[in-house]
Design a protein around this motif. Structure first.
Motif, PDB file in Angstrom:
ATOM      1  N   VAL A 230       7.840  -3.249  -6.884  1.00  0.00           N
ATOM      2  CA  VAL A 230       6.990  -4.385  -6.491  1.00  0.00           C
ATOM      3  C   VAL A 230       7.784  -5.686  -6.552  1.00  0.00           C
ATOM      4  CG1 VAL A 230       5.027  -5.813  -7.189  1.00  0.00           C
ATOM      5  CG2 VAL A 230       4.788  -3.337  -7.112  1.00  0.00           C
ATOM      6  N   THR A 231       8.532  -5.879  -7.624  1.00  0.00           N
ATOM      7  CA  THR A 231       9.286  -7.127  -7.762  1.00  0.00           C
ATOM      8  C   THR A 231      10.365  -7.245  -6.682  1.00  0.00           C
ATOM      9  OG1 THR A 231      10.743  -6.080  -9.410  1.00  0.00           O
ATOM     10  CG2 THR A 231       8.865  -7.341 -10.236  1.00  0.00           C
TER      11      THR A 231
ATOM     12  N   TYR B 293      -0.444   5.823  -7.386  1.00  0.00           N
ATOM     13  CA  TYR B 293      -1.566   4.981  -7.790  1.00  0.00           C
ATOM     14  C   TYR B 293      -2.605   5.029  -6.672  1.00  0.00           C
ATOM     15  CZ  TYR B 293       1.247   3.197 -11.656  1.00  0.00           C
ATOM     16  OH  TYR B 293       1.991   3.095 -12.807  1.00  0.00           O
ATOM     17  N   ASN B 294      -3.205   6.176  -6.537  1.00  0.00           N
ATOM     18  CA  ASN B 294      -4.070   6.422  -5.383  1.00  0.00           C
ATOM     19  C   ASN B 294      -5.410   5.687  -5.451  1.00  0.00           C
ATOM     20  OD1 ASN B 294      -2.190   8.288  -4.235  1.00  0.00           O
ATOM     21  ND2 ASN B 294      -2.811   9.772  -5.782  1.00  0.00           N
ATOM     22  N   GLU B 295      -5.791   5.244  -6.650  1.00  0.00           N
ATOM     23  CA  GLU B 295      -7.065   4.538  -6.795  1.00  0.00           C
ATOM     24  C   GLU B 295      -6.889   3.030  -6.677  1.00  0.00           C
ATOM     25  OE1 GLU B 295      -5.184   3.656 -10.598  1.00  0.00           O
ATOM     26  OE2 GLU B 295      -5.134   5.319  -9.188  1.00  0.00           O
TER      27      GLU B 295
ATOM     28  N   GLN C  92       0.821  -1.204   0.000  1.00  0.00           N
ATOM     29  CA  GLN C  92       0.000   0.000   0.000  1.00  0.00           C
ATOM     30  C   GLN C  92       0.863   1.265   0.000  1.00  0.00           C
ATOM     31  OE1 GLN C  92      -2.662  -0.699   3.379  1.00  0.00           O
ATOM     32  NE2 GLN C  92      -4.318  -1.199   1.957  1.00  0.00           N
ATOM     33  N   ALA C  93       2.009   1.190   0.672  1.00  0.00           N
ATOM     34  CA  ALA C  93       2.927   2.337   0.679  1.00  0.00           C
ATOM     35  C   ALA C  93       3.492   2.594  -0.726  1.00  0.00           C
ATOM     36  CB  ALA C  93       4.068   2.089   1.667  1.00  0.00           C
ATOM     37  N   LEU C  94       3.706   1.519  -1.485  1.00  0.00           N
ATOM     38  CA  LEU C  94       4.197   1.682  -2.860  1.00  0.00           C
ATOM     39  C   LEU C  94       3.151   2.346  -3.741  1.00  0.00           C
ATOM     40  CD1 LEU C  94       6.163  -1.616  -3.662  1.00  0.00           C
ATOM     41  CD2 LEU C  94       7.065   0.636  -3.062  1.00  0.00           C
ATOM     42  N   PHE C  95       1.877   2.077  -3.489  1.00  0.00           N
ATOM     43  CA  PHE C  95       0.816   2.757  -4.243  1.00  0.00           C
ATOM     44  C   PHE C  95       0.964   4.263  -4.076  1.00  0.00           C
ATOM     45  CE2 PHE C  95      -2.224  -1.050  -3.386  1.00  0.00           C
ATOM     46  CZ  PHE C  95      -1.602  -1.782  -4.363  1.00  0.00           C
TER      47      PHE C  95
ATOM     48  N   HIS D  35      -4.338  -9.885  -5.150  1.00  0.00           N
ATOM     49  CA  HIS D  35      -4.421  -9.191  -6.436  1.00  0.00           C
ATOM     50  C   HIS D  35      -4.506  -7.710  -6.126  1.00  0.00           C
ATOM     51  CE1 HIS D  35      -5.132 -13.119  -7.915  1.00  0.00           C
ATOM     52  NE2 HIS D  35      -6.410 -13.178  -7.631  1.00  0.00           N
ATOM     53  N   PHE D  36      -3.740  -6.917  -6.835  1.00  0.00           N
ATOM     54  CA  PHE D  36      -3.940  -5.478  -6.698  1.00  0.00           C
ATOM     55  C   PHE D  36      -4.198  -4.887  -8.073  1.00  0.00           C
ATOM     56  CE2 PHE D  36       0.591  -6.352  -6.715  1.00  0.00           C
ATOM     57  CZ  PHE D  36       1.155  -5.430  -7.593  1.00  0.00           C
TER      58      PHE D  36
END
Length: 945
Positions: free
Chosen positions: A467-468, A429-431, A421-424, A444-445
């Motif tokens: 992410v990876t 990628y706020n949505e 969520q921190a990476l969002f 799944h995100f």
């Protein structure tokens, strides 16, 4: 236009397989070449293979020419593993053979059966297949096995890898192998001795490498579809077991799967589900970890735990079937959808109590509540399965919806989720939202991505790098838990597995496919930027369908899915036409594509709109077709439609005359000569003459001045214009017309019948609207509404229409609150309690029309039929009949294609029933059974009380 080796391949292959299953034109290569992923490659050649011999021939020719071949089943895969710029081989929807073991312990399945079809076959034995992807209604067995697709409940214990019994395969050189057949294995061992020796040596090397061995075992305790199934090398010693388990999850890069035999698993009917709302994601993830550990110790029995974060809940909180209180939750609330299954209801109660006790220590935003109500928990799961497409539907038009699919070791689920969520936030990628199979650590995100600028592509690339690193390096998790490696993650396989394992994967690929012709670039890809190349555009085309993300969930229910195009493919082509029209230098190309689209996209669309019932966001491609038909209406056609509208009674009189003339001619010439004559006329006219059938009804006239007793029980009966014009066919065994049967039935139930005034001129408007004549349809609809309002004494009395499609059109068009009923619902609400029903001891079948299905009447129709017969057959693979008003006369191939599975489903049936005259014409012809209105059955088995 084909050139070089592809032209040479085409010329060679059409000598071996039917030319009509090979496509090279711009329309079909684009339409058939598109899958559910956000990547696009347009194949030069598409082949719809129907037999294993055809696949063998394709592979032999392609191998000799060193041309790449990609296999595709349903195309619901999300990671770009089913696209090609060379030769794409699609398994035909007719390739659906199956065999169930005598003891029901296993089932053998051809590649084009969907997972849902397999489960329907097994349902009567309380069995099912293990894999249960969210796309199970659309995903085919070939793809499920090739991707090791799992889902909500199967985890890692009931997926394709763990429930595989045997396989029938075709290798890149055309060699066949049946791993259940000793003779086949002996022959393969002779011709592929070095192959099997190498495979055995690879397994020995991996087992001898303690570090790699342990890594493989650890990684496959989680869901993992990144790379090849290296666990086959440590789990088995037998070369054929190693071989077939390597095929699972290999995404068509090692061999073609022509049949899979699965061990079946128990399908418990006693189930309960709960949507449990936790105060935040940390609490929810900690609860998941506890449930997982207690399940492993057999303290509790839990079958599925699905996580939905607050953003995920927000995406479905406006659904009218969801609880209204979700809107009041704060930004941190996270839900777990928990399911438990048991052998009986008593044991189910025990399991529910155990789960409730296990969750006592956690902070909840709302009191925990389990439901056993099928309708209620089915809705929960339907919404969960539709989360991904639902997110795509609210994206900005032109952007792409991305779904990633990872797994953390369960002990790190909470920690990993918070960092994700921190990476969002870091990458704006706020949505983005998170959901997934939390019990397996599988998340799944989903987020939306604009690929139209280099800046946006770089943002996605940077995000994927982070992410990876988080998943594969920091937590040693899976970058692809169940969606397959594809082009999406091929560049990161080595990062996750390390050099030693990756080199072993390359050896495996070379061993099976030395010429690298099978789906190159998938799983093994040295291009570290492959994940940001060949990105699919999703341009705006029409607001009716712009929400579509091309997932393909609509395809199984479409009546033209074998004949021409599916709803997804129609949308793909319309998007391309719009894109070309926006580019001045491509206007002529857009025009050419439109011309190609006319037959496949417009003429053979049944406009049944069943696609909207399968689509998670209700996209109705039938409405798009009606819109396109409307745009094509000429001034002359509009004038003719106006003339018919204003002289409707005379038009019906003309139709009656034509039907009477056709039946008179038939009675003189006989069936065979009549068929021959009309077929010749149709051929000479270029199919402009409507097709004749012995099931074509006779022309009739009804008399509404019927004798009846006055009663306080009143009903307005509106016989549709079809049933006022078309009577029984010469092939029918019934004696009375539907109008007379309906009147008899209503009188038997004690009703006084009221007929609307000027009935000969009334119509619901459907014959006009289906062809795009919206103005004329509106005129007829308003006329009918006014007449029915008067006849029903301002909606005081119920109104019965004897045709379901017409009733649905009235429900959709009328502005006043009339009590409208079609035959099924009217019978259940107003007839059965007033009649004494005695079941007939004969096998019957029913066909629920598209309109009835969309009105939610399918289950009610089954209930009604079971009141009237001791044995009711409901064909599982027949949805829309494809007759579509008059399409069955002008495009009979659509009707025939839609009903191709009907004859085998109704072999032992004596009587057949539906609720639409035109549907019954086609159903009768292609089943060989006389279909009639359900009112005939009710009248046959009922007496007045």
């Amino acid at each position: 236009m084909l050139t070089g080796k592809h032209k040479e391949f085409y010329n060679s292959i059409i000598e071996k397989i039917p030319q009509d299953i090979v496509f090279t034109d711009d329309l079909h290569t684009l339409a058939y070449g598109t899958d559910a992923s956000f990547y696009r490659l347009i194949p030069k050649i598409v082949i719809k293979a129907e037999t294993s011999k055809q696949v063998e021939d394709i592979l032999k020719v392609a191998s000799a020419m060193k041309l790449s071949v990609t296999f595709r089943a349903a195309g619901t895969s999300l990671s770009g593993q089913a696209i090609s710029d060379s030769i794409l081989v699609i398994t035909s929807r007719n390739w659906t053979d199956f065999k169930v073991a005598k003891d029901k312990s296993y089932i053998s399945l051809a590649p084009s059966l969907t997972g849902a079809q397999a489960n329907n076959i097994l349902s009567e034995y309380s069995k099912k297949i293990g894999p249960d992807p969210a796309s199970i209604n659309a995903a085919m067995i070939g793809g499920i096995a090739a991707n090791n697709a799992s889902g909500m409940c199967c985890g890692v214990s009931q997926n394709s890898y763990k429930t595989l019994k045997s396989m029938k395969l075709i290798f890149s050189d055309g060699t066949h192998l049946d791993t259940a057949d000793e003779n086949s294995k002996e022959e393969f061992a002779k011709t592929h001795k070095e192959f099997l020796q190498s495979l055995k040596m690879y397994a020995q090397d991996v087992k001898a490498n303690k570090q790699l061995n342990e890594k493989i075992r650890k990684k496959f305790k989680m869901k993992n579809t990144t790379g090849y199934s290296l666990n086959a090398l440590v789990d088995f010693d037998d070369e054929f077991e190693i071989l077939q388990h390597l095929i699972i999850g290999s995404e068509g890069t090692l061999a073609f799967i022509k049949e899979v035999t699965y061990y079946t698993v128990e399908d418990y009917k006693d189930k309960a589900s709960a949507l449990v709302y936790f105060t935040d994601v940390n609490e929810a993830c900690k609860a998941v970890t506890k449930l997982k550990l207690e399940k492993e110790k057999n303290i509790i029995s839990v079958d599925a735990v699905e996580l939905m974060d607050r953003a995920g809940l927000a995406s479905i909180e406006d659904d009218p079937k969801m609880p209204s209180y979700i809107k009041d939750f704060d930004e941190n609330v996270t839900a777990l959808l928990i399911e438990t299954r048991a052998r009986d209801d008593k044991q189910l109660d025990v399991q529910i109590k155990q789960i409730e006790d296990s969750l006592n220590e956690f902070s909840l935003a709302r009191e925990l509540y389990f439901t056993k109500d099928i309708e209620e928990y089915t809705q929960y799961w339907k919404i969960r399965k539709g989360l991904f497409p639902a997110v795509g539907a609210v994206r900005k038009i032109g952007t792409t919806v991305i779904i990633e699919d990872i797994a953390f070791p369960i002990e790190y689920l909470a920690e990993g989720t918070l960092k994700l969520q921190a990476l969002f936030k870091k990458h704006n990628y706020n949505e983005a939202l998170i959901f997934g199979h939390a019990l397996e650590g599988n998340l799944h995100f989903v987020f939306t991505q604009d690929f139209s600028t280099e800046e946006e592509i770089k943002r996605y690339d940077d995000f994927m790098y982070d992410v990876t690193q988080l998943v594969a390096v920091q937590y040693q998790g899976s970058l692809k838990a169940e969606h397959g490696t594809g082009r999406n993650m091929a560049a990161f396989v080595e990062l996750e597995w390390g050099n030693t394992a990756y080199e072993m994967m390359k050896k495996i690929k070379y061993l099976f496919d030395p010429n690298n012709i099978l789906n190159p670039g998938v799983i093994i890809n040295e291009d570290k930027k492959a994940h940001i190349k060949n990105l699919k555009p999703l341009p705006k085309t029409n607001e009716l369908v712009d929400k579509c993300i091309e997932c393909g969930f609509c395809e199984p229910v479409c009546p033209s899915n074998v004949l021409t195009l599916t709803p997804r493919q129609r949308i793909v082509i319309n998007r391309e036409i719009s894109r070309l029209e926006d580019e001045e230098h491509n206007i002529e190309k857009a025009k050419q594509l439109k011309e190609l689209y006319q037959y496949d996209g417009i003429e053979t669309c049944a406009t049944c709109s069943l696609c909207s019932t399968a689509c998670p966001v209700g996209i109705d491609t039938g409405s798009l077709t009606k819109h396109l038909r409307h745009e094509q209406i000429t001034i002359t056609q509009d004038r003719v439609a106006n003339m018919i509208t204003n002289n409707f009674s005379a038009t019906l009189t003309g139709m009656k005359f034509g039907l009477k003339a056709a039946n008179l001619t038939h009675s003189i010439l006989g069936t065979n000569m009549m068929k021959g004559l009309t077929s010749s006329l149709r051929k000479i006219s270029g199919n402009r003459v409507a097709r004749w059938s012995e099931h074509l009804p006779k022309g009739i006239s009804i008399n509404t001045r019927v004798e009846q007793k006055a009663s306080d029980l009143k009903v307005v009966y509106f016989p549709s214009c079809i049933n006022r014009t078309m009577g029984l066919s010469s092939a029918s065994k019934e004696e009375k017309e539907l109008f007379d049967t309906t009147v008899e039935l209503l009188n038997k139930a004690g009703f006084e019948i009221i007929f609307p005034k000027n009935i000969d001129n009334l119509c619901c408007g459907m014959p006009f609207s289906s062809k795009g004549f919206t103005k004329q349809a509106d005129v007829k609809s308003k006329q009918l509404e006014k007449a029915l309002l008067e006849a029903s004494n301002n909606a005081q009395y119920p109104i019965l229409c004897d045709t379901s499609p017409c009733t649905k059109k009235m429900v959709e068009s009328f502005k006043t609150n009339l009590k409208l009923f079609e035959p099924i619902e009217f019978a259940l609400e107003h007839l059965v309690d007033k009649l004494h029903l005695e079941k007939i001891d004969e096998a019957i079948t029913i066909h629920t029309t598209c309109s009835s299905r969309k009105m939610g009447l399918h289950e009610k129709f089954i209930k009604l039929a079971n009141m009237c017969s001791t044995r009711v057959v409901v064909p599982a693979d027949v949805t829309c009949c494809g007759f579509a008003g008059d399409r069955g006369f002008n495009y009979p191939e659509l009707n025939q294609s839609a009903l191709r599975n009907l004859p085998n489903s109704v072999k032992d049936v004596k009587y057949a029933f539906s609720t639409s005259k035109t549907c019954e014409i086609g159903l009768s012809e292609y089943s060989g059974i006389d279909y009639n209105s359900i009112f005939y059955l009710i009248n046959k088995c009922s007496k007045a009380k």
